[in-house]
Motif scaffolding. Structure first.
Motif, PDB file in Angstrom:
ATOM      1  N   ARG A  56      45.701  26.685  12.400  1.00 18.73           N
ATOM      2  CA  ARG A  56      46.295  25.413  12.935  1.00 18.73           C
ATOM      3  C   ARG A  56      45.782  25.161  14.198  1.00 18.73           C
ATOM      4  O   ARG A  56      46.058  25.859  15.284  1.00 18.73           O
ATOM      5  CB  ARG A  56      47.850  25.420  12.807  1.00 18.73           C
ATOM      6  CG  ARG A  56      48.566  24.043  13.084  1.00 18.73           C
ATOM      7  CD  ARG A  56      49.704  23.958  12.663  1.00 18.73           C
ATOM      8  NE  ARG A  56      50.781  24.910  12.904  1.00 18.73           N
ATOM      9  CZ  ARG A  56      52.002  25.085  12.433  1.00 18.73           C
ATOM     10  NH1 ARG A  56      52.575  24.238  11.659  1.00 18.73           N
ATOM     11  NH2 ARG A  56      52.652  26.133  12.576  1.00 18.73           N
ATOM     12  N   ALA A 110      53.641  20.786   9.149  1.00 12.22           N
ATOM     13  CA  ALA A 110      53.026  19.576   9.682  1.00 12.22           C
ATOM     14  C   ALA A 110      51.952  19.901  10.540  1.00 12.22           C
ATOM     15  O   ALA A 110      52.271  20.625  11.596  1.00 12.22           O
ATOM     16  CB  ALA A 110      53.761  18.523   9.873  1.00 12.22           C
ATOM     17  N   GLY A 111      50.685  19.334  10.555  1.00 12.44           N
ATOM     18  CA  GLY A 111      49.882  19.637  11.729  1.00 12.44           C
ATOM     19  C   GLY A 111      48.463  19.434  11.310  1.00 12.44           C
ATOM     20  O   GLY A 111      48.136  19.040  10.157  1.00 12.44           O
ATOM     21  N   ASN A 112      47.398  19.672  12.094  1.00 16.21           N
ATOM     22  CA  ASN A 112      46.131  19.500  11.852  1.00 16.21           C
ATOM     23  C   ASN A 112      45.481  21.144  11.591  1.00 16.21           C
ATOM     24  O   ASN A 112      45.916  21.933  12.459  1.00 16.21           O
ATOM     25  CB  ASN A 112      45.317  19.139  12.928  1.00 16.21           C
ATOM     26  CG  ASN A 112      45.543  17.583  12.985  1.00 16.21           C
ATOM     27  OD1 ASN A 112      45.383  16.715  12.065  1.00 16.21           O
ATOM     28  ND2 ASN A 112      46.124  17.073  14.201  1.00 16.21           N
ATOM     29  N   TYR A 113      44.509  21.313  10.659  1.00 17.66           N
ATOM     30  CA  TYR A 113      44.091  22.637  10.338  1.00 17.66           C
ATOM     31  C   TYR A 113      42.635  22.675  10.449  1.00 17.66           C
ATOM     32  O   TYR A 113      41.988  21.763   9.976  1.00 17.66           O
ATOM     33  CB  TYR A 113      44.636  23.022   8.979  1.00 17.66           C
ATOM     34  CG  TYR A 113      46.221  23.188   8.871  1.00 17.66           C
ATOM     35  CD1 TYR A 113      46.630  24.310   9.122  1.00 17.66           C
ATOM     36  CD2 TYR A 113      46.958  22.324   8.655  1.00 17.66           C
ATOM     37  CE1 TYR A 113      47.988  24.668   9.323  1.00 17.66           C
ATOM     38  CE2 TYR A 113      48.320  22.377   8.700  1.00 17.66           C
ATOM     39  CZ  TYR A 113      48.899  23.660   8.956  1.00 17.66           C
ATOM     40  OH  TYR A 113      50.269  23.974   9.251  1.00 17.66           O
ATOM     41  N   PRO A 151      38.986  19.276  12.083  1.00 19.50           N
ATOM     42  CA  PRO A 151      40.410  19.390  11.359  1.00 19.50           C
ATOM     43  C   PRO A 151      40.725  18.464  10.165  1.00 19.50           C
ATOM     44  O   PRO A 151      40.101  17.604   9.898  1.00 19.50           O
ATOM     45  CB  PRO A 151      41.263  19.019  12.685  1.00 19.50           C
ATOM     46  CG  PRO A 151      40.129  18.168  13.412  1.00 19.50           C
ATOM     47  CD  PRO A 151      38.799  18.654  12.918  1.00 19.50           C
ATOM     48  N   GLU A 164      44.230  16.782   8.359  1.00 24.32           N
ATOM     49  CA  GLU A 164      45.781  16.869   8.857  1.00 24.32           C
ATOM     50  C   GLU A 164      46.672  16.954   7.564  1.00 24.32           C
ATOM     51  O   GLU A 164      46.333  16.621   6.513  1.00 24.32           O
ATOM     52  CB  GLU A 164      46.049  15.490   9.504  1.00 24.32           C
ATOM     53  CG  GLU A 164      47.454  15.058   9.752  1.00 24.32           C
ATOM     54  CD  GLU A 164      47.579  13.838  10.423  1.00 24.32           C
ATOM     55  OE1 GLU A 164      48.725  13.625  11.129  1.00 24.32           O
ATOM     56  OE2 GLU A 164      46.878  13.033  10.329  1.00 24.32           O
ATOM     57  N   LEU A 215      50.476  16.094   6.233  1.00 20.14           N
ATOM     58  CA  LEU A 215      51.685  15.586   6.261  1.00 20.14           C
ATOM     59  C   LEU A 215      52.575  16.097   5.418  1.00 20.14           C
ATOM     60  O   LEU A 215      52.241  16.335   4.065  1.00 20.14           O
ATOM     61  CB  LEU A 215      51.383  14.123   6.232  1.00 20.14           C
ATOM     62  CG  LEU A 215      50.568  13.575   7.211  1.00 20.14           C
ATOM     63  CD1 LEU A 215      50.151  11.886   6.680  1.00 20.14           C
ATOM     64  CD2 LEU A 215      51.157  13.560   8.756  1.00 20.14           C
TER      65      LEU A 215
END
Length: 502
Positions: free
Chosen positions: A441, A472-475, A494, A496, A498
């Motif tokens: 992440r 939740a977040g950017n990977y 990345p 995202e 949700l």
């Protein structure tokens, strides 16, 4: 108590390379449900978390978030959680194990009185039939006391009915190829659930081939008198194996570490014993029903009595540009030979490629080279005709490709926000084979990788299990190798994630 709560059991998968021996101890708990009343099955629901070892602590999760942590006074093998009101959701549990926790249990979906979750259909032991093999379709519905229904696509008259096996699933013997789905119904409603995802059963004659490969210690140039071992792995257990060379059975010593594989121990090889070797298998009550042959394995033997060949690189130079094509030309004094390109690095010497050109030169191609191709290369040749003599190795050609390796790509295998409690699968593409692929992440530390898989192919699926709002977040993904060459790629762009409702 009868279990009339609607829920779905989903089973996880573990990916990894084939190992020669494995010991697995199951610690993952199971989660099941019961209802106090047939008239109001959703009013008071009891979830039972069943551990494999006595423990003092149990934990219940709903939609990816911890709901209840229980500390017992004395060790127990199971604990029951009571649900009252607002029970709909996706549940898992875990149990204490030493100073930590077990894996999360199977996923259990609790729905309302007007809907039933879809069951899951799986084939055991394989998804094909052949004479003498008993294949079973297992419908995992999760409800005790329900009736299961099996249908075959395109056949309106085919319908199999069975009661639950061990309370939560039913087994259907399969005798015909086709595409199947299953559903279930409760005694209270009589209305079937939505059908499972379809499973296709193929009819194969002969059965699919096994996989044959040499043990790592015997992947280089062999010499007369060496005794290599070949490993043959079948797609199912409990079969008889056969090793063949040139279409004839070889009676050699063998051993086994598990029912789906066998080690063939070749002894004191002589020149001319290069192969090709294949293996096959048969069901133990089908004496003539052999599988297809494995992909052939060829061993390279040389007595090093012939003069060495000459190896050169094109373009010349020790450090080719990443992504370019490098040709390695191996030149011999004779025609009609078998050439082997040998790679030498920290992992030892192993044959990378074999060619039998018409002339006296073999041209090996390294396409789109990267830091992973950095090694010393040499070549040898052998005469495929008696007396089967072979050459000494050529002088080494050193290649040192500068890094970093190509950057991977990451994409989501879902659309829109992820439902809390479901898994999120991301596909990391474009990485080199035989590396470790990691999912991270954005903003987390180096050590906080969320999934890590040893990958043999250039595309890998990475899974975030049981997603909650905390996911939740950017990977991004990356890959790395510790052996035989140490390198690490840059992070992918990345993606995202949700989480619905958050």
């Amino acid at each position: 108590m009868s279990s009339l709560v609607s829920f779905l059991l989903l089973w996880g998968l573990t990916l990894g390379p084939v190992t020669e021996a494995a010991v697995f101890v199951e610690t993952r708990p199971s989660l099941s449900a019961e209802s106090e009343s047939l008239l109001e099955p959703w009013a008071n629901v009891m979830l039972t978390c069943q551990a494999h070892l006595p423990t003092l602590v149990f934990q219940l999760f709903k939609d990816g978030v911890s709901q209840e942590l229980v500390q017992l006074d004395s060790p127990a093998i199971k604990h029951q959680f009571l649900l009252t009101g607002g029970t709909q959701g996706l549940y898992r549990c875990s149990a204490g194990l030493g100073r930590g926790w077990t894996q999360l249990s199977n996923l259990m979906e609790v729905t309302g009185p007007k809907s039933l979750p879809r069951p899951r259909l799986s084939a055991e032991p394989v998804s094909w039939i052949t004479p003498g093999l008993n294949v079973t379709l297992v419908c995992h519905g999760g409800l005790q006391g329900v009736t299961f229904l099996l249908r075959r696509e395109g056949d309106e008259e085919f319908l199999e009915v069975a009661k639950a096996r061990e309370g939560v699933e039913a087994a259907f013997p399969v005798h015909q190829a086709g595409t199947y789905s299953c559903s279930y119904r409760t005694p209270a409603t009589g209305t079937p659930s939505e059908p499972s995802a379809a499973v296709t059963i193929k009819e194969l004659a002969p059965p699919p081939p096994p996989v044959l490969r040499p043990q790592r210690d015997y992947t280089g140039i062999l010499h007369p008198g060496d005794s290599p071992t070949l490993l043959c792995v079948a797609p199912l257990s409990g079969v008889d194996f056969q090793l063949r060379r040139g279409g004839k059975e070889l009676l050699v010593p063998s051993s086994s570490s598990s029912p789906d594989r066998v080690f063939f121990h070749l002894t004191a090889l002589a020149l001319g014993d290069s192969g090709p070797y294949t293996c096959r298998y048969r069901l133990r009550d089908q004496q003539d029903a052999w599988s297809g042959d494995s992909t052939p394995v060829e061993l390279t033997l040389s007595d090093e009595k012939l003069p060495p060949p000459r190896l050169s690189a094109e373009p010349a130079g020790r450090s080719p540009e990443p992504g370019t094509l490098v040709r390695l030309r191996c030149q011999a004094p004779l025609v009609g030979l078998r050439f082997a390109l040998v790679r030498e690095d920290e992992g030892g010497r192993r044959v990378r490629s074999l060619l039998s050109p018409a002339g006296a030169e073999a041209q090996f191609e390294l396409r789109s080279v990267s830091v992973a191709d950095s090694a010393n290369y040499s070549c040898v040749y052998v005469d495929p005709e008696p007396p089967f003599s072979g050459s000494a190795p050529s002088a080494r050609v050193e290649l040192r490709v500068p890094g970093p390796p190509p950057r991977p790509r990451l994409r989501a295998l879902w659309s829109g926000p992820v439902t809390p409690g479901r898994d999120a699968v991301l596909r990391c593409e474009g990485h080199l084979p035989d590396v470790t692929v990691e999912l991270l992440r954005v903003g987390d530390t180096e050590a906080a990788h969320l999934d890590r898989i040893s990958a043999t192919q250039s595309s890998t699926d990475l899974v975030l299990t049981y997603v909650g709002p905390q996911h939740a977040g950017n990977y991004s993904c990356r890959y790395r190798s510790w052996w035989p060459n140490r390198f690490e790629s840059d992070l992918s762009d990345p993606v995202e994630l949700l989480v619905a409702g958050h």
